[in-house]
Design a protein around this motif. Structure first.
Motif, PDB file in Angstrom:
ATOM      1  N   ARG A 172     -11.100   2.057 -39.852  1.00 30.62           N
ATOM      2  CA  ARG A 172     -10.193   2.087 -39.034  1.00 30.62           C
ATOM      3  C   ARG A 172      -8.795   2.537 -39.391  1.00 30.62           C
ATOM      4  O   ARG A 172      -8.077   3.322 -38.903  1.00 30.62           O
ATOM      5  CB  ARG A 172      -9.977   0.447 -38.205  1.00 30.62           C
ATOM      6  CG  ARG A 172     -10.945   0.146 -37.481  1.00 30.62           C
ATOM      7  CD  ARG A 172     -10.820  -1.134 -36.747  1.00 30.62           C
ATOM      8  NE  ARG A 172     -10.628  -2.246 -37.710  1.00 30.62           N
ATOM      9  CZ  ARG A 172     -11.754  -3.180 -38.003  1.00 30.62           C
ATOM     10  NH1 ARG A 172     -12.704  -3.055 -37.926  1.00 30.62           N
ATOM     11  NH2 ARG A 172     -11.477  -4.268 -38.868  1.00 30.62           N
ATOM     12  N   ASP A 173      -8.456   2.129 -40.629  1.00 27.22           N
ATOM     13  CA  ASP A 173      -7.209   2.572 -41.136  1.00 27.22           C
ATOM     14  C   ASP A 173      -7.121   3.993 -41.574  1.00 27.22           C
ATOM     15  O   ASP A 173      -6.103   4.756 -41.533  1.00 27.22           O
ATOM     16  CB  ASP A 173      -7.045   1.638 -42.649  1.00 27.22           C
ATOM     17  CG  ASP A 173      -6.522   0.237 -42.443  1.00 27.22           C
ATOM     18  OD1 ASP A 173      -6.496  -0.060 -41.328  1.00 27.22           O
ATOM     19  OD2 ASP A 173      -6.802  -0.360 -43.333  1.00 27.22           O
ATOM     20  N   ALA A 174      -8.337   4.686 -41.868  1.00 25.82           N
ATOM     21  CA  ALA A 174      -8.481   6.136 -41.864  1.00 25.82           C
ATOM     22  C   ALA A 174      -8.084   6.784 -40.721  1.00 25.82           C
ATOM     23  O   ALA A 174      -7.792   8.031 -40.859  1.00 25.82           O
ATOM     24  CB  ALA A 174      -9.761   6.219 -42.784  1.00 25.82           C
ATOM     25  N   ILE A 175      -8.517   6.411 -39.724  1.00 25.89           N
ATOM     26  CA  ILE A 175      -8.613   7.289 -38.468  1.00 25.89           C
ATOM     27  C   ILE A 175      -7.184   7.749 -38.117  1.00 25.89           C
ATOM     28  O   ILE A 175      -7.139   8.914 -38.015  1.00 25.89           O
ATOM     29  CB  ILE A 175      -8.951   6.243 -37.235  1.00 25.89           C
ATOM     30  CG1 ILE A 175     -10.474   5.962 -37.443  1.00 25.89           C
ATOM     31  CG2 ILE A 175      -8.806   7.026 -35.979  1.00 25.89           C
ATOM     32  CD1 ILE A 175     -10.970   4.779 -36.243  1.00 25.89           C
TER      33      ILE A 175
ATOM     34  N   VAL B 277     -13.269  13.467 -36.966  1.00 18.81           N
ATOM     35  CA  VAL B 277     -13.086  12.048 -37.615  1.00 18.81           C
ATOM     36  C   VAL B 277     -14.174  11.274 -37.410  1.00 18.81           C
ATOM     37  O   VAL B 277     -14.864  10.676 -38.201  1.00 18.81           O
ATOM     38  CB  VAL B 277     -11.760  11.478 -37.013  1.00 18.81           C
ATOM     39  CG1 VAL B 277     -11.729   9.962 -37.447  1.00 18.81           C
ATOM     40  CG2 VAL B 277     -10.505  12.177 -37.507  1.00 18.81           C
ATOM     41  N   ALA B 278     -14.972  11.283 -36.277  1.00 17.06           N
ATOM     42  CA  ALA B 278     -15.840  10.628 -35.683  1.00 17.06           C
ATOM     43  C   ALA B 278     -17.250  10.878 -36.914  1.00 17.06           C
ATOM     44  O   ALA B 278     -17.957  10.206 -37.294  1.00 17.06           O
ATOM     45  CB  ALA B 278     -16.563  10.565 -34.408  1.00 17.06           C
ATOM     46  N   GLU B 279     -17.543  12.254 -37.096  1.00 13.75           N
ATOM     47  CA  GLU B 279     -18.398  12.684 -37.858  1.00 13.75           C
ATOM     48  C   GLU B 279     -18.358  12.250 -39.453  1.00 13.75           C
ATOM     49  O   GLU B 279     -19.253  11.897 -39.969  1.00 13.75           O
ATOM     50  CB  GLU B 279     -18.508  14.218 -37.741  1.00 13.75           C
ATOM     51  CG  GLU B 279     -19.832  14.733 -38.329  1.00 13.75           C
ATOM     52  CD  GLU B 279     -19.769  16.355 -38.402  1.00 13.75           C
ATOM     53  OE1 GLU B 279     -20.579  16.803 -39.288  1.00 13.75           O
ATOM     54  OE2 GLU B 279     -19.500  16.873 -37.520  1.00 13.75           O
ATOM     55  N   ALA B 280     -16.934  12.402 -39.742  1.00 19.00           N
ATOM     56  CA  ALA B 280     -16.702  12.113 -41.142  1.00 19.00           C
ATOM     57  C   ALA B 280     -16.827  10.706 -41.475  1.00 19.00           C
ATOM     58  O   ALA B 280     -17.379  10.507 -42.555  1.00 19.00           O
ATOM     59  CB  ALA B 280     -15.153  12.621 -41.567  1.00 19.00           C
ATOM     60  N   LEU B 281     -16.687   9.721 -40.581  1.00 19.17           N
ATOM     61  CA  LEU B 281     -16.554   8.325 -40.662  1.00 19.17           C
ATOM     62  C   LEU B 281     -18.028   7.750 -40.215  1.00 19.17           C
ATOM     63  O   LEU B 281     -17.965   6.461 -40.388  1.00 19.17           O
ATOM     64  CB  LEU B 281     -15.416   7.611 -39.912  1.00 19.17           C
ATOM     65  CG  LEU B 281     -14.074   8.090 -40.307  1.00 19.17           C
ATOM     66  CD1 LEU B 281     -12.868   7.292 -39.686  1.00 19.17           C
ATOM     67  CD2 LEU B 281     -13.681   7.739 -41.878  1.00 19.17           C
ATOM     68  N   GLY B 282     -18.938   8.545 -39.509  1.00 15.78           N
ATOM     69  CA  GLY B 282     -20.150   8.065 -39.257  1.00 15.78           C
ATOM     70  C   GLY B 282     -19.991   7.119 -38.013  1.00 15.78           C
ATOM     71  O   GLY B 282     -20.644   6.203 -37.950  1.00 15.78           O
ATOM     72  N   LEU B 283     -18.799   7.503 -37.203  1.00 15.45           N
ATOM     73  CA  LEU B 283     -18.676   6.818 -35.870  1.00 15.45           C
ATOM     74  C   LEU B 283     -18.698   7.510 -34.874  1.00 15.45           C
ATOM     75  O   LEU B 283     -18.869   8.678 -34.806  1.00 15.45           O
ATOM     76  CB  LEU B 283     -17.146   6.084 -36.181  1.00 15.45           C
ATOM     77  CG  LEU B 283     -16.866   5.216 -37.148  1.00 15.45           C
ATOM     78  CD1 LEU B 283     -15.347   4.926 -37.228  1.00 15.45           C
ATOM     79  CD2 LEU B 283     -17.553   4.160 -37.206  1.00 15.45           C
ATOM     80  N   SER B 284     -18.906   6.794 -33.616  1.00 14.66           N
ATOM     81  CA  SER B 284     -19.024   7.449 -32.272  1.00 14.66           C
ATOM     82  C   SER B 284     -17.525   7.862 -31.975  1.00 14.66           C
ATOM     83  O   SER B 284     -16.726   7.356 -32.445  1.00 14.66           O
ATOM     84  CB  SER B 284     -19.384   6.519 -31.248  1.00 14.66           C
ATOM     85  OG  SER B 284     -18.821   5.716 -30.852  1.00 14.66           O
TER      86      SER B 284
END
Length: 138
Positions: free
Chosen positions: A106-109, A122-129
């Motif tokens: 969350r802090d990296a977003i 960002v979603a792809e880099a962090l593995g999030l939707s």
């Protein structure tokens, strides 16, 4: 725990009042087959030479029963955890590590977005939707 205490007890005599955490007394059988009074450390614990551990009282709950218990402590005086306690401690550490990792994501977003990455990147880099990223941007 009882097998550890029994190993210690075969050459020691112990006396403890289960309602008084400061009542532990012990004796060691010396080479002349005479019992010698053991001197407790500052915490009231007795050294078990055979196990290289301290034996002392501990006030707490085991299997849902609050009481003063005889427990083992390492050479530095740290409580030796029962298997159930060690498992619970490991579980809590795992939960804490997972929470820290989620917080780091969350802090990296905002930092990644400030660097010019798109929400999709960002979603792809962090593995999030993308939805998870959008929820954390607001």
């Amino acid at each position: 725990m009882s097998s550890y205490v029994n190993n210690c007890l075969d050459i020691y005599g112990l006396l403890v009042n289960p309602f008084d955490p400061n009542s532990l007394q012990g004796w060691h059988l010396d080479a002349n087959q005479q019992y010698q009074l053991l001197t407790p450390n500052e915490q009231g614990q007795l050294w078990c030479q055979r196990l290289q551990l301290w034996l002392g009282t501990w006030e707490g709950e085991i299997e849902g029963k609050p009481a003063i218990w005889l427990r083992l402590f390492d050479s530095e005086g740290n409580l030796i955890l029962l298997p159930e306690e060690a498992a619970e401690q490991a579980r809590q550490q795992e939960v804490q590590a997972r929470q820290q990792a989620e917080q780091a994501q969350r802090d990296a977003i905002p930092r990644l977005l400030a660097m010019g990455l798109t929400i999709e990147q960002v979603a792809e880099a962090l593995g999030l939707s993308v939805d998870e990223i959008n929820r954390n941007v607001r």
